[in-house]
Design an enzyme around this catalytic site. Structure first.
Site, PDB file in Angstrom:
ATOM      1  N   PHE A 131       0.846  -1.197   0.000  1.00  0.00           N
ATOM      2  CA  PHE A 131       0.000   0.000   0.000  1.00  0.00           C
ATOM      3  C   PHE A 131       0.884   1.251   0.000  1.00  0.00           C
ATOM      4  O   PHE A 131       1.932   1.280   0.653  1.00  0.00           O
ATOM      5  CB  PHE A 131      -0.917  -0.026   1.227  1.00  0.00           C
ATOM      6  CG  PHE A 131      -1.975   1.023   1.178  1.00  0.00           C
ATOM      7  CD1 PHE A 131      -3.093   0.861   0.367  1.00  0.00           C
ATOM      8  CD2 PHE A 131      -1.853   2.196   1.905  1.00  0.00           C
ATOM      9  CE1 PHE A 131      -4.068   1.847   0.292  1.00  0.00           C
ATOM     10  CE2 PHE A 131      -2.824   3.188   1.837  1.00  0.00           C
ATOM     11  CZ  PHE A 131      -3.925   3.009   1.026  1.00  0.00           C
ATOM     12  N   ASP A 156       1.595  -4.938   8.561  1.00  0.00           N
ATOM     13  CA  ASP A 156       0.463  -4.028   8.412  1.00  0.00           C
ATOM     14  C   ASP A 156      -0.801  -4.893   8.350  1.00  0.00           C
ATOM     15  O   ASP A 156      -0.955  -5.702   7.422  1.00  0.00           O
ATOM     16  CB  ASP A 156       0.645  -3.206   7.130  1.00  0.00           C
ATOM     17  CG  ASP A 156      -0.514  -2.259   6.866  1.00  0.00           C
ATOM     18  OD1 ASP A 156      -1.633  -2.520   7.364  1.00  0.00           O
ATOM     19  OD2 ASP A 156      -0.310  -1.270   6.139  1.00  0.00           O
ATOM     20  N   TYR A 216     -10.811   1.774  10.960  1.00  0.00           N
ATOM     21  CA  TYR A 216     -12.027   2.257  10.285  1.00  0.00           C
ATOM     22  C   TYR A 216     -12.527   1.288   9.215  1.00  0.00           C
ATOM     23  O   TYR A 216     -13.509   1.572   8.558  1.00  0.00           O
ATOM     24  CB  TYR A 216     -11.836   3.659   9.698  1.00  0.00           C
ATOM     25  CG  TYR A 216     -10.553   3.913   8.949  1.00  0.00           C
ATOM     26  CD1 TYR A 216     -10.362   3.416   7.667  1.00  0.00           C
ATOM     27  CD2 TYR A 216      -9.539   4.664   9.518  1.00  0.00           C
ATOM     28  CE1 TYR A 216      -9.189   3.661   6.983  1.00  0.00           C
ATOM     29  CE2 TYR A 216      -8.359   4.914   8.841  1.00  0.00           C
ATOM     30  CZ  TYR A 216      -8.189   4.411   7.574  1.00  0.00           C
ATOM     31  OH  TYR A 216      -7.015   4.654   6.901  1.00  0.00           O
ATOM     32  N   LYS A 217     -11.852   0.162   9.047  1.00  0.00           N
ATOM     33  CA  LYS A 217     -12.314  -0.849   8.097  1.00  0.00           C
ATOM     34  C   LYS A 217     -13.206  -1.850   8.839  1.00  0.00           C
ATOM     35  O   LYS A 217     -14.370  -1.559   9.088  1.00  0.00           O
ATOM     36  CB  LYS A 217     -11.116  -1.516   7.434  1.00  0.00           C
ATOM     37  CG  LYS A 217     -10.248  -0.519   6.614  1.00  0.00           C
ATOM     38  CD  LYS A 217      -9.049  -1.204   5.986  1.00  0.00           C
ATOM     39  CE  LYS A 217      -8.105  -0.213   5.316  1.00  0.00           C
ATOM     40  NZ  LYS A 217      -8.664   0.394   4.108  1.00  0.00           N
ATOM     41  N   ARG A 223     -13.179  -3.546  -6.301  1.00  0.00           N
ATOM     42  CA  ARG A 223     -12.879  -4.336  -5.122  1.00  0.00           C
ATOM     43  C   ARG A 223     -14.184  -4.517  -4.352  1.00  0.00           C
ATOM     44  O   ARG A 223     -14.809  -3.525  -3.955  1.00  0.00           O
ATOM     45  CB  ARG A 223     -11.837  -3.587  -4.289  1.00  0.00           C
ATOM     46  CG  ARG A 223     -11.179  -4.382  -3.223  1.00  0.00           C
ATOM     47  CD  ARG A 223     -10.010  -3.623  -2.598  1.00  0.00           C
ATOM     48  NE  ARG A 223     -10.436  -2.417  -1.917  1.00  0.00           N
ATOM     49  CZ  ARG A 223      -9.657  -1.701  -1.086  1.00  0.00           C
ATOM     50  NH1 ARG A 223      -8.391  -2.048  -0.898  1.00  0.00           N
ATOM     51  NH2 ARG A 223     -10.114  -0.623  -0.498  1.00  0.00           N
TER      52      ARG A 223
END
Lengths: 422, 422
Positions: A132, A209, A234-235, A383
């Site tokens: 990422f 991560d 927040y996911k 996605r």
């Protein structure tokens, strides 16, 4: 086999059989008729249903009524208490190693610098080219400021890293290897215990991560011997836009760990206002500034739900959702030239499914206009994020069918584009 | 003169004459009978009255209903929009130089590193020994990692720095001087334009910590030529516990400014997911991770109130409150041996008044039990914070009288302690 065969269950049947189906009602907006399918809980999870009342009560009864006393009574301890809670419910980690504080990016910065400090004399940081962006950018910045060398594993964007790829680059000069457990694009699950053991054999540290894995799949940081980890909340932890990250430092490293952003809240005695920074003996030394309490409220209710449902049941539902997405892909999208970018094998498949087609970048607004909200990842990926407690099988079918409809409409209605492309 | 003379107005009279008196009703809990006096708005400002409803609506209507689309529609721009708003209402700064992002501590780290990068070859950082701990600790950490030398200005804790003291240490090897505009303990206001001009004459940069001044006194960063500044938003901007800091970089420095924590949200094109960090051309380059949106909601309503009241009227009220506090101190606390640690001169007096007495550390819980809540600063200071829009003259009298009562009670009731002390 196609899903039209009589033994293939429909979305409605799959939802009816789903033992976790009632959790969907615990989230706000799951019954909003304007949003027919939300498949981006892996970027921003939904709020829990009780949150508006809970956060209003926080403002009135905690901040508004306890005022400054709230710090002594509750908030000073919250970064570690909440860290311990995340550790227990989702990370497979004992108490005292996890804290909730800054953004994932700032946490990565602190942890990479910590790793370099813990491995003096070693000059290399290993990371994959497809990791990422923020992970790569932090590594680039730290390499520049410390004179470290980056050893890139040459992967495609968001593809993930295999044990063999890691094996080829981790050497006796590697200080730390920085990888994502679940690749942000493909959803590939890396072999965390294998790569961690390999790094340790060669004297290097690992920094994982966990942004795309925490709350979606079982994790066993302590058992795997992971040194350092971070991830966002927040996911799949539904903490709200920009909620703070968690940061994990293995107990074995903690006593000598040194992070670069020395601040009053990481000091041994913040309110002594004394001369000279002395890091707290505990995980608190990884805190720098005043903790972002307002961002820590929402995730608490989601942690309750995860504890109640159990991470193994969540993983089972996640795989059932992605199995169904892939079956529908095979039947309805593969014939249109859409590619599957996510592994089919359960053991290495995370909680999202990415499909690619050159026309997808132009379809997103049309999908949104239909109330169908997956995520897009450049240059051509849709996605489909599967947030096990809030995503239904029906939503999976809706997104696949909406993509199918737009692609076939586009085939019929965009001859100009086709000509250009030729 | 004493306040018992007929020409001395009472607290009730002062409140009745106060042109800003109606603002007090705009804050939550100002009518809570259990809190008779809140004098710690300079540590944690009260929530505005509309906030519980507003933040619940944010969860339901923004996060819950817009979901991931909220980032495109509003949130990605919020750090800069809110920064510009703070700049306009409180900092005297043009748009495009201010951003809301991390904690004050992380902002200080970024800005000190930025200053060192902008002054290559200069090896000294100047700071006062009495500055707030987090400022000192960050400087110590940066000095250690960069090999810089700290030149300490030898001041008492929280006393503040004079132009003459700055003059004595800023030299041709100074890269940056790190000072607080208002000292956290005494409330002394430093000569920002004078010290800034002096630093510039010698080729150094200035970094001003505005935590205790923003929202309480007029500030003119652009006019004064300040290079770098930061401050927190949970004091006089009422952003809530741990709300994110703002960070200011003068336009003249921006194009070549480089901060150390490279993250995706500071990149020129975050969603390209491309190779190689390229800092955004704007102030966005000072953002690292995903912005903490949940912490940015509360301060917006307070900025509305500041704009409506006007910062000059706020300053006038602040001085009237501190004048009254000092008058009551002279009359009721000075005779008991309490010392005034705040300057009497308006030009150098901020928005809080600190009084010291060796017995104060033992009185805080008794004050809280009476519903009287000032702040305490070790070893012996009670800090009376005056938040001009939410503090009444009556509250000032209540805290002074409560301190007076406890000190005289303590005199009468603790013969054992007195014996011990002898």
């Amino acid at each position: 086999m196609t899903l039209f065969e009589t033994d293939a269950p429909t979305a409605a049947e799959l939802d009816a059989r789903d033992p976790l189906r009632e959790y969907r009602d615990r989230f706000l907006g799951a019954d909003d008729p304007e949003i027919r399918a939300y498949l981006d809980g892996n970027s921003l999870g939904r709020p829990t249903k009780g949150l508006p009342e809970k956060i209003a009560a926080f403002v009135t009864d905690q901040w508004g009524a306890r005022l400054i006393r709230g710090w002594d009574e509750q908030w000073l301890d919250l970064p570690v208490q909440l860290g311990d809670r995340i550790a227990r419910e989702t990370l497979g980690a004992a108490a005292g190693q996890t804290v909730v504080a800054d953004s994932t990016t700032v946490s990565l910065y602190k942890l990479i610098r910590t790793a370099l400090h813990a491995r003096p004399g070693r000059t290399e940081i290993v990371i994959d080219r497809g990791n990422f962006p923020t992970d790569r950018f932090v590594v680039e910045g730290v390499a520049e400021e410390t004179g470290s060398v980056i050893r890139w594993i040459e992967t495609d964007p968001g593809a993930g890293v295999t044990l063999a790829e890691a094996d080829a680059v981790i050497g006796e000069n590697t200080a730390v290897i920085v990888l994502s457990q679940i690749a942000y694009r493909s959803g590939y699950i890396a072999d965390v215990p294998g790569i961690t053991a390999l790094a340790h054999e060669r004297g290097a540290l690992v920094l994982w991560d966990l942004c795309h894995s925490v709350g979606a799949i079982p994790i066993s940081l302590d058992e795997w011997g992971v040194d350092l980890a971070t991830g966002c909340t927040y996911k799949y932890l539904n903490g709200g836009p920009g909620s703070p990250a968690f940061l994990y430092v293995n107990q074995a490293l903690l006593a000598s760990a040194r992070q670069p952003i020395w601040g009053w809240m990481g000091d041994r005695a913040p309110f002594d206002m004394a001369d000279g920074y002395q890091p707290a003996p505990s995980i608190r030394r990884f805190i720098s500034g005043t903790p972002p309490i307002m961002g820590m409220i929402a995730m608490q209710e989601m942690l309750d739900l995860i504890a109640e449902a159990g991470i193994d049941a969540i993983r089972t539902k996640s795989l059932a959702l992605s199995d169904y997405a892939i079956a529908l892909y095979d039947e309805r999208l593969a014939p249109l030239g859409v590619e599957l970018s996510t592994p089919r094998e359960h053991a290495v498949r995370g909680s999202h499914v990415t499909v690619d087609h050159p026309r997808f970048s132009g379809l997103m607004h049309a999908l949104w206009a239909k109330g169908v909200i997956p995520d897009f990842r450049a240059p051509s990926g849709i996605r489909i994020g599967l947030s096990p407690l809030s995503t239904s099988f029906e939503e999976v079918e809706i997104v696949i069918d909406a993509i199918h409809a737009l692609l076939t409409e586009a085939d019929a209605s965009t001859p100009v584009d086709s000509t250009k492309g030729a």
